[in-house]
Design an enzyme around this catalytic site. Structure first.
Site, PDB file in Angstrom:
ATOM      1  N   ASP A  10       1.937  39.929  22.430  1.00 29.06           N
ATOM      2  CA  ASP A  10       2.602  39.877  23.715  1.00 29.06           C
ATOM      3  C   ASP A  10       3.777  38.899  23.587  1.00 29.06           C
ATOM      4  O   ASP A  10       3.791  38.042  22.695  1.00 29.06           O
ATOM      5  CB  ASP A  10       1.604  39.399  24.776  1.00 29.06           C
ATOM      6  CG  ASP A  10       2.250  39.121  26.109  1.00 29.06           C
ATOM      7  OD1 ASP A  10       2.948  40.009  26.620  1.00 29.06           O
ATOM      8  OD2 ASP A  10       2.060  38.012  26.636  1.00 29.06           O
ATOM      9  N   ASP A  12       6.067  37.273  26.690  1.00 26.39           N
ATOM     10  CA  ASP A  12       6.109  36.210  27.700  1.00 26.39           C
ATOM     11  C   ASP A  12       4.744  35.567  27.877  1.00 26.39           C
ATOM     12  O   ASP A  12       3.739  36.250  28.084  1.00 26.39           O
ATOM     13  CB  ASP A  12       6.610  36.786  29.029  1.00 26.39           C
ATOM     14  CG  ASP A  12       8.042  37.278  28.918  1.00 26.39           C
ATOM     15  OD1 ASP A  12       8.949  36.433  28.968  1.00 26.39           O
ATOM     16  OD2 ASP A  12       8.242  38.494  28.748  1.00 26.39           O
ATOM     17  N   THR A  44       4.557  44.352  24.538  1.00 29.90           N
ATOM     18  CA  THR A  44       5.095  43.638  25.688  1.00 29.90           C
ATOM     19  C   THR A  44       5.265  44.508  26.930  1.00 29.90           C
ATOM     20  O   THR A  44       5.399  45.738  26.815  1.00 29.90           O
ATOM     21  CB  THR A  44       6.455  43.005  25.309  1.00 29.90           C
ATOM     22  OG1 THR A  44       6.985  42.286  26.415  1.00 29.90           O
ATOM     23  CG2 THR A  44       7.467  44.071  24.886  1.00 29.90           C
ATOM     24  N   GLY A  45       5.295  43.868  28.068  1.00 28.56           N
ATOM     25  CA  GLY A  45       5.650  44.545  29.300  1.00 28.56           C
ATOM     26  C   GLY A  45       7.143  44.685  29.469  1.00 28.56           C
ATOM     27  O   GLY A  45       7.621  45.435  30.325  1.00 28.56           O
ATOM     28  N   ASP A 199      -1.904  36.945  27.123  1.00 30.24           N
ATOM     29  CA  ASP A 199      -2.252  35.949  28.142  1.00 30.24           C
ATOM     30  C   ASP A 199      -2.530  36.525  29.518  1.00 30.24           C
ATOM     31  O   ASP A 199      -2.974  35.809  30.408  1.00 30.24           O
ATOM     32  CB  ASP A 199      -1.120  34.915  28.274  1.00 30.24           C
ATOM     33  CG  ASP A 199       0.111  35.478  28.950  1.00 30.24           C
ATOM     34  OD1 ASP A 199       0.597  34.881  29.918  1.00 30.24           O
ATOM     35  OD2 ASP A 199       0.610  36.532  28.514  1.00 30.24           O
TER      36      ASP A 199
END
Length: 250
Positions: A10, A12, A44-45, A199
């Protein structure tokens, strides 16, 4: 040779510190993993355009999972798979955002990001765009929970978050975990050979399905509960610690 062949990171709150930077320590250990033949992939988003500069900073020519799994890249600029979000639900989510008024909202298309300040024109032209993800942000717990309950009642979307104050919606069945499964098939490796690090709730499915799921020290509690291990925080170079301790140990 490491028993793990792919590290899915991930960005951020995980790879990036609170200043949205890749620390020298994280960069060093990512390079060591690459030198040892381990594939390091973003999961990642973020959209591709937002993630790309960090891949370039690290010199990565490896796969990328973006927009919470709605896009899978064989390597930067080489698209492997893309799953669109129905414009019908984008319209409904936009109307729901307007109904509540205060929350910030945004939506990814294949080309750009629209948000509360810059929405599509004309506002009714949803079918003219190739949608990927919709999100809300509000620190008003009541409003956020009302939005969540409404969207859940449709039974048509994958709902996660990338912070305790937001909600992120992808097509049903699309997640970082589904993208990792596709990536493993593409690369001919097993999910048991994957380390997934994150996270937030959009990382939970991947953390559960990977051979080793690691939560950041700053992760939401539900992520820590789902993980096999908890590392240091994103400001303490937790990714470097994961690679050092689990991927390249001994």
């Amino acid at each position: 040779m490491s028993k793990y062949k792919l590290v899915a990171l991930d960005m951020d709150g995980t790879l990036l510190n609170e200043q949205s930077e890749i620390s020298a320590e994280n960069a060093e250990w990512i390079r060591k993993a690459l030198d040892a033949g381990v594939i390091v992939s973003f999961s990642t988003g973020r959209g591709f355009q937002s993630a790309l500069p960090f891949a370039e900073q690290l010199g990565l020519d490896t796969p990328m999972i973006t927009v919470n799994g709605s896009e899978i890249w064989h390597k930067p600029h080489v698209l492997y798979k893309r799953t669109h979000l129905s414009s019908v639900y984008v319209k409904r989510m936009h109307e729901l955002a307007l109904k509540h008024g205060e929350p910030w909202f945004w939506a990814y298309t294949t080309d750009t990001v629209y948000n509360k300040e810059k929405w599509i024109d004309p506002a009714a032209g949803y079918d003219s765009y190739h949608w990927l993800k919709f999100g809300y942000y509000t620190e008003d717990d009541v409003a956020r929970n009302e939005i969540l309950a409404e969207v859940q009642s449709w039974g048509a979307l994958e709902i996660t978050n990338s912070s305790p104050w937001n909600l992120e919606m992808n097509p049903q069945g699309v997640s970082k975990a589904s993208a990792l499964r596709d990536l493993c098939e593409l690369l001919d490796i097993d999910m048991s050979s994957v380390v997934a690090v994150g996270d937030s709730l959009n990382d939970i499915a991947a953390i559960r399905e990977a051979g080793l799921g690691v939560a950041m020290g700053n992760a939401q509690q539900a992520v820590k509960d789902a993980a096999n291990a908890v590392t240091l925080t994103n400001d303490e170079h937790g990714v470097a610690e994961v690679i050092k301790r689990y991927v390249l140990k001994g």
